[in-house]
Design a protein around this motif. Structure first.
Motif, PDB file in Angstrom:
ATOM      1  N   UNK A  63     -59.894 -47.199 -67.530  1.00 43.55           N
ATOM      2  CA  UNK A  63     -59.616 -48.346 -66.650  1.00 43.55           C
ATOM      3  C   UNK A  63     -59.679 -47.919 -65.183  1.00 43.55           C
ATOM      4  N   UNK A  64     -59.101 -46.759 -64.875  1.00 43.14           N
ATOM      5  CA  UNK A  64     -59.132 -46.254 -63.495  1.00 43.14           C
ATOM      6  C   UNK A  64     -60.573 -45.983 -63.070  1.00 43.14           C
ATOM      7  N   UNK A  65     -61.374 -45.419 -63.975  1.00 44.18           N
ATOM      8  CA  UNK A  65     -62.773 -45.129 -63.671  1.00 44.18           C
ATOM      9  C   UNK A  65     -63.542 -46.419 -63.348  1.00 44.18           C
ATOM     10  N   UNK A  66     -63.245 -47.491 -64.102  1.00 46.65           N
ATOM     11  CA  UNK A  66     -63.932 -48.766 -63.855  1.00 46.65           C
ATOM     12  C   UNK A  66     -63.507 -49.396 -62.534  1.00 46.65           C
ATOM     13  N   UNK A  67     -62.263 -49.086 -62.087  1.00 44.75           N
ATOM     14  CA  UNK A  67     -61.765 -49.680 -60.836  1.00 44.75           C
ATOM     15  C   UNK A  67     -62.133 -48.849 -59.609  1.00 44.75           C
ATOM     16  N   UNK A  73     -45.263 -42.260 -71.270  1.00 41.02           N
ATOM     17  CA  UNK A  73     -45.649 -43.659 -71.499  1.00 41.02           C
ATOM     18  C   UNK A  73     -45.353 -44.522 -70.282  1.00 41.02           C
ATOM     19  N   UNK A  74     -44.151 -44.344 -69.714  1.00 45.54           N
ATOM     20  CA  UNK A  74     -43.777 -45.134 -68.530  1.00 45.54           C
ATOM     21  C   UNK A  74     -44.626 -44.748 -67.325  1.00 45.54           C
ATOM     22  N   UNK A  75     -44.983 -43.459 -67.228  1.00 49.21           N
ATOM     23  CA  UNK A  75     -45.862 -43.029 -66.151  1.00 49.21           C
ATOM     24  C   UNK A  75     -47.228 -43.690 -66.237  1.00 49.21           C
ATOM     25  N   UNK A  76     -47.736 -43.801 -67.466  1.00 50.40           N
ATOM     26  CA  UNK A  76     -49.015 -44.481 -67.665  1.00 50.40           C
ATOM     27  C   UNK A  76     -48.923 -45.963 -67.299  1.00 50.40           C
ATOM     28  N   UNK A  77     -47.804 -46.586 -67.662  1.00 49.49           N
ATOM     29  CA  UNK A  77     -47.610 -47.990 -67.283  1.00 49.49           C
ATOM     30  C   UNK A  77     -47.577 -48.137 -65.754  1.00 49.49           C
ATOM     31  N   UNK A  78     -46.904 -47.197 -65.092  1.00 42.95           N
ATOM     32  CA  UNK A  78     -46.820 -47.229 -63.633  1.00 42.95           C
ATOM     33  C   UNK A  78     -48.199 -47.030 -63.011  1.00 42.95           C
ATOM     34  N   UNK A  79     -48.996 -46.141 -63.593  1.00 45.32           N
ATOM     35  CA  UNK A  79     -50.359 -45.932 -63.112  1.00 45.32           C
ATOM     36  C   UNK A  79     -51.161 -47.227 -63.173  1.00 45.32           C
ATOM     37  N   UNK A 135     -64.131 -45.060 -59.021  1.00 45.38           N
ATOM     38  CA  UNK A 135     -64.707 -43.810 -59.551  1.00 45.38           C
ATOM     39  C   UNK A 135     -64.217 -42.600 -58.767  1.00 45.38           C
ATOM     40  N   UNK A 136     -64.037 -42.749 -57.448  1.00 44.69           N
ATOM     41  CA  UNK A 136     -63.581 -41.620 -56.622  1.00 44.69           C
ATOM     42  C   UNK A 136     -62.179 -41.180 -57.048  1.00 44.69           C
ATOM     43  N   UNK A 137     -61.305 -42.160 -57.261  1.00 44.23           N
ATOM     44  CA  UNK A 137     -59.943 -41.840 -57.711  1.00 44.23           C
ATOM     45  C   UNK A 137     -59.971 -41.163 -59.072  1.00 44.23           C
ATOM     46  N   UNK A 138     -60.822 -41.645 -59.929  1.00 40.45           N
ATOM     47  CA  UNK A 138     -60.919 -41.053 -61.277  1.00 40.45           C
ATOM     48  C   UNK A 138     -61.330 -39.585 -61.179  1.00 40.45           C
ATOM     49  N   UNK A 139     -62.342 -39.289 -60.359  1.00 42.88           N
ATOM     50  CA  UNK A 139     -62.797 -37.906 -60.211  1.00 42.88           C
ATOM     51  C   UNK A 139     -61.687 -37.026 -59.646  1.00 42.88           C
ATOM     52  N   UNK A 140     -60.943 -37.573 -58.688  1.00 42.58           N
ATOM     53  CA  UNK A 140     -59.840 -36.816 -58.089  1.00 42.58           C
ATOM     54  C   UNK A 140     -58.771 -36.470 -59.131  1.00 42.58           C
ATOM     55  N   UNK A 141     -58.444 -37.456 -59.959  1.00 45.96           N
ATOM     56  CA  UNK A 141     -57.423 -37.229 -61.002  1.00 45.96           C
ATOM     57  C   UNK A 141     -57.905 -36.229 -62.048  1.00 45.96           C
ATOM     58  N   UNK A 142     -59.161 -36.326 -62.429  1.00 44.34           N
ATOM     59  CA  UNK A 142     -59.694 -35.398 -63.431  1.00 44.34           C
ATOM     60  C   UNK A 142     -59.757 -33.979 -62.884  1.00 44.34           C
ATOM     61  N   UNK A 143     -60.116 -33.815 -61.613  1.00 43.62           N
ATOM     62  CA  UNK A 143     -60.135 -32.484 -60.997  1.00 43.62           C
ATOM     63  C   UNK A 143     -58.729 -31.886 -60.946  1.00 43.62           C
ATOM     64  N   UNK A 144     -57.785 -32.777 -60.631  1.00 44.42           N
ATOM     65  CA  UNK A 144     -56.388 -32.337 -60.594  1.00 44.42           C
ATOM     66  C   UNK A 144     -55.934 -31.876 -61.978  1.00 44.42           C
ATOM     67  N   UNK A 145     -56.360 -32.593 -62.993  1.00 48.12           N
ATOM     68  CA  UNK A 145     -55.992 -32.250 -64.367  1.00 48.12           C
ATOM     69  C   UNK A 145     -56.575 -30.886 -64.751  1.00 48.12           C
ATOM     70  N   UNK A 146     -57.849 -30.629 -64.358  1.00 45.67           N
ATOM     71  CA  UNK A 146     -58.494 -29.341 -64.685  1.00 45.67           C
ATOM     72  C   UNK A 146     -57.793 -28.199 -63.958  1.00 45.67           C
ATOM     73  N   UNK A 162     -53.410 -44.111 -75.297  1.00 48.15           N
ATOM     74  CA  UNK A 162     -53.008 -44.876 -74.122  1.00 48.15           C
ATOM     75  C   UNK A 162     -53.514 -44.179 -72.852  1.00 48.15           C
ATOM     76  N   UNK A 163     -53.406 -42.857 -72.825  1.00 48.81           N
ATOM     77  CA  UNK A 163     -53.858 -42.098 -71.657  1.00 48.81           C
ATOM     78  C   UNK A 163     -55.365 -42.262 -71.446  1.00 48.81           C
ATOM     79  N   UNK A 164     -56.137 -42.102 -72.523  1.00 52.09           N
ATOM     80  CA  UNK A 164     -57.602 -42.213 -72.410  1.00 52.09           C
ATOM     81  C   UNK A 164     -58.015 -43.620 -71.943  1.00 52.09           C
ATOM     82  N   UNK A 165     -57.378 -44.644 -72.504  1.00 49.72           N
ATOM     83  CA  UNK A 165     -57.685 -46.023 -72.088  1.00 49.72           C
ATOM     84  C   UNK A 165     -57.348 -46.251 -70.618  1.00 49.72           C
ATOM     85  N   UNK A 166     -56.228 -45.659 -70.175  1.00 47.88           N
ATOM     86  CA  UNK A 166     -55.830 -45.793 -68.776  1.00 47.88           C
ATOM     87  C   UNK A 166     -56.852 -45.135 -67.849  1.00 47.88           C
ATOM     88  N   UNK A 167     -57.309 -43.951 -68.218  1.00 48.40           N
ATOM     89  CA  UNK A 167     -58.288 -43.251 -67.387  1.00 48.40           C
ATOM     90  C   UNK A 167     -59.619 -44.007 -67.332  1.00 48.40           C
TER      91      UNK A 167
END
Length: 589
Positions: free
Chosen positions: A569-573, A520-526, A575-586, A562-567
């Motif tokens: 939000x990141x995608x809206x801000x 939860x705190x990690x998501x807040x920090x993100x 898109x490149x960062x979002x793709x990088x994070x999703x690739x890292x997750x996979x 909370x995680x899905x909403x955060x992602x």
């Protein structure tokens, strides 16, 4: 006559049988027999006690003659007058004889020397006066009662009787303006001791609160205010070290209600003087001191509202007087948390009124208390009569730091101490508090660090999101100059590393709650990083590291919504960062 008292049970039963459902004619017949042959006080007492009060009250003048002419044996005339009094209290005598009847009786009663015998009768006739007469007559009777009770300090042994008289008065007089116009009433209250005085004062203030509940306006009558404060003082002074905490809370609540009702409208100086007097009277109850400081702070804000934020010389001096009152009074509180909350609150009020020097003093006083905080804190809810609860100081402090930082954002920097001198003092105090010392790891400490990181990210903005009219904050004073931004970035890097360390250790903690908190705190920090940091390779790498901590948290412990909403939000801000994070997750999966 010497042995007549032995016949009391028989007489009582015989007269009771005669008096049961007897009519007025039978009552007269028995009285006639009494006059012809008996004429004894003990027989007359049973007649007065067992026959209908309506008959006795209707012919009360005649009964007084019987009492006066009776032969006194084992029953005194005072007992007969007391029994007559009970009858005329229950059933009122005819209006035309009420005053003359009282005068006739009191000529005899007033001459009774024995205080116990006297007050037995007086307590009955006080109720009779309350039913049928005005303030003047009641005051005269109470004056006579007080004179008898003061003789040889008899009131010390007759506390129950004095308390009963007070109960009668409060039952019949509900208008407190009229009550305190009875000059001898407070003197009577002052004769009560210990538990009786405590109960009587509580009863008065409870009655006042019931009467004031529906009132929309406060009280400004000086006589009423002084009388209520006098009763409140008696109640306050009856509290000692043996008084239970719940009793203290009840007393505090009642006195606070009286203070709440004092309202002089726009005469703020008079209101402040009243609070000065209250501070001198009520020095032993922390709840009252806290309430007074809050009210004086509200007075300063009322002056700000009346002047629409543009103080003249007079109102500016008044606000500073209010702040000085609070600065002197708050340290007298025994508990640290109420002091910290008041210092922060009064600092906000001072800043709102453009009193920067006073605000600085309040904020520094609050910061200085942090190292002395206990590990746990006893708190109560807003209801003063509720039971106390023990809370973790760490949790309270994390919330306090978040609120406090949002206020310190608006404080202008110091020309010699630097732009962040108060923030630096706050950070130093947090480290000096033992549970949050340098190497400790905790959820609440991480929350506080997130608050500090957020506020320094806001310090770096060109224009702060909010401001106070008349106060030049750091965005106006420093205008993002290089040394200012460099210092701000240095603090951000420091707390970024600290938060990263805290999250890593919470993630591997054996406690499930710590694991959940890490996610939860990690998501807040993100969210904080995405909203406040410019996107480049370095910042994206940092965000990826934080995201990795979140992903590594137990899937059951992580708040998926909370995680899905955060992602999203990141995608809206970005898109490149979002793709990088999703690739890292996979890749991790």
């Amino acid at each position: 006559a010497d042995y007549i008292d032995l016949f009391t049970p028989c007489l009582d039963w015989i007269v009771q049988c005669i008096g049961y459902r007897a009519n007025e004619e039978e009552f007269f017949g028995l009285v006639q027999r009494y006059k012809e042959g008996w004429n004894n006080s003990i027989i007359l007492l049973h007649i007065l006690a067992k026959f209908e009060n309506a008959f006795i009250s209707k012919h009360s003048k005649g009964v007084t003659r019987l009492i006066r002419e009776s032969v006194v044996t084992t029953v005194s005339r005072s007992a007969l007058y007391r029994e007559l009094g009970r009858s005329i209290v229950d059933i009122a005598p005819p209006p035309q004889i009420r005053l003359s009847l009282l005068n006739e009786i009191w000529k005899v009663v007033a001459k009774i020397d024995d205080a116990t015998e006297y007050v037995d009768v007086a307590s009955v006739y006080v109720e009779y006066l309350l039913q049928h007469f005005g303030r003047k007559e009641i005051d005269i009777l109470l004056g006579d009662v007080i004179k008898h009770l003061k003789k040889d300090l008899a009131f010390q042994e007759l506390q129950d009787h004095v308390y009963a008289i007070v109960q009668h008065i409060l039952r019949y007089i509900t208008d407190f303006k009229h009550l305190f116009q009875i000059m001898n009433f407070l003197t009577l209250i002052d004769m009560l001791q210990s538990s009786h005085k405590l109960s009587a004062c509580k009863m008065i203030l409870q009655s006042f609160r019931r009467g004031a509940d529906g009132a929309s306006e406060g009280i400004s009558d000086p006589v009423l205010i002084n009388s209520l404060l006098d009763v409140s003082r008696m109640l306050h002074d009856s509290v000692d070290y043996l008084t239970f905490d719940d009793e203290r809370r009840q007393v505090t609540d009642l006195i606070c209600h009286v203070i709440d009702c004092i309202d002089y409208g726009h005469d703020l100086e008079r209101q402040l003087n009243e609070y000065l007097e209250c501070r001198a009277i009520f020095s032993n109850l922390d709840g009252l001191i806290y309430s007074l400081c809050t009210k004086v702070g509200n007075l300063a804000m009322k002056a700000h509202t009346l002047m629409h934020g543009k103080h003249n010389k007079k109102t500016s001096a008044f606000v500073k007087a209010c702040l000085a009152y609070c600065h002197v009074t708050i340290p007298s509180l025994s508990d640290l948390w109420p002091r910290m909350y008041l210092f922060a609150n009064l600092g906000q009020i001072a800043l709102t009124n453009s009193c920067v020097i006073q605000a600085e003093a309040f904020f520094q006083a609050a910061i200085s208390l942090i190292p002395s905080l206990p590990v746990t804190t006893t708190t109560t809810s807003s209801s003063s009569s509720s039971s106390a609860a023990i809370q973790s100081t760490s949790t309270l402090l994390a919330g306090y730091v978040a609120t406090f930082c949002s206020t310190l954002l608006l404080m202008p920097g110091h020309p010699s101490k630097g732009p962040f001198y108060l923030m630096e003092e706050l950070m130093a105090s947090m480290e000096q508090w033992t549970p949050w010392s340098k190497d400790t790891v905790s959820v609440d400490k991480c929350k506080a660090f997130l608050s500090l990181f957020t506020i320094f990210a806001t310090f770096a903005q060109r224009k702060f999101p909010y401001a106070i009219k008349g106060v030049s904050s750091n965005d106006a004073l420093y205008g993002r100059d290089a040394p200012y931004l460099e210092k701000c970035l240095k603090v951000l890097n420091r707390f970024g590393r600290q938060i990263h360390k805290q999250l890593n250790e919470l993630k591997v903690s054996p406690k499930r709650l710590d694991q959940q908190a890490a996610g939860t705190l990690g998501l807040q920090f993100l969210n904080i990083l995405v909203d406040n940091v410019a996107m480049d390779k370095k910042s994206m790498k940092i965000i990826s590291v934080v995201h990795e901590i979140v992903v590594d948290s137990s899937s059951k412990a992580l708040d998926r919504k909370f995680y899905n909403n955060t992602m999203q939000h990141i995608q809206s801000r970005n898109a490149m960062l979002y793709d990088q994070l999703m690739n890292c997750k996979k890749t991790k999966a």
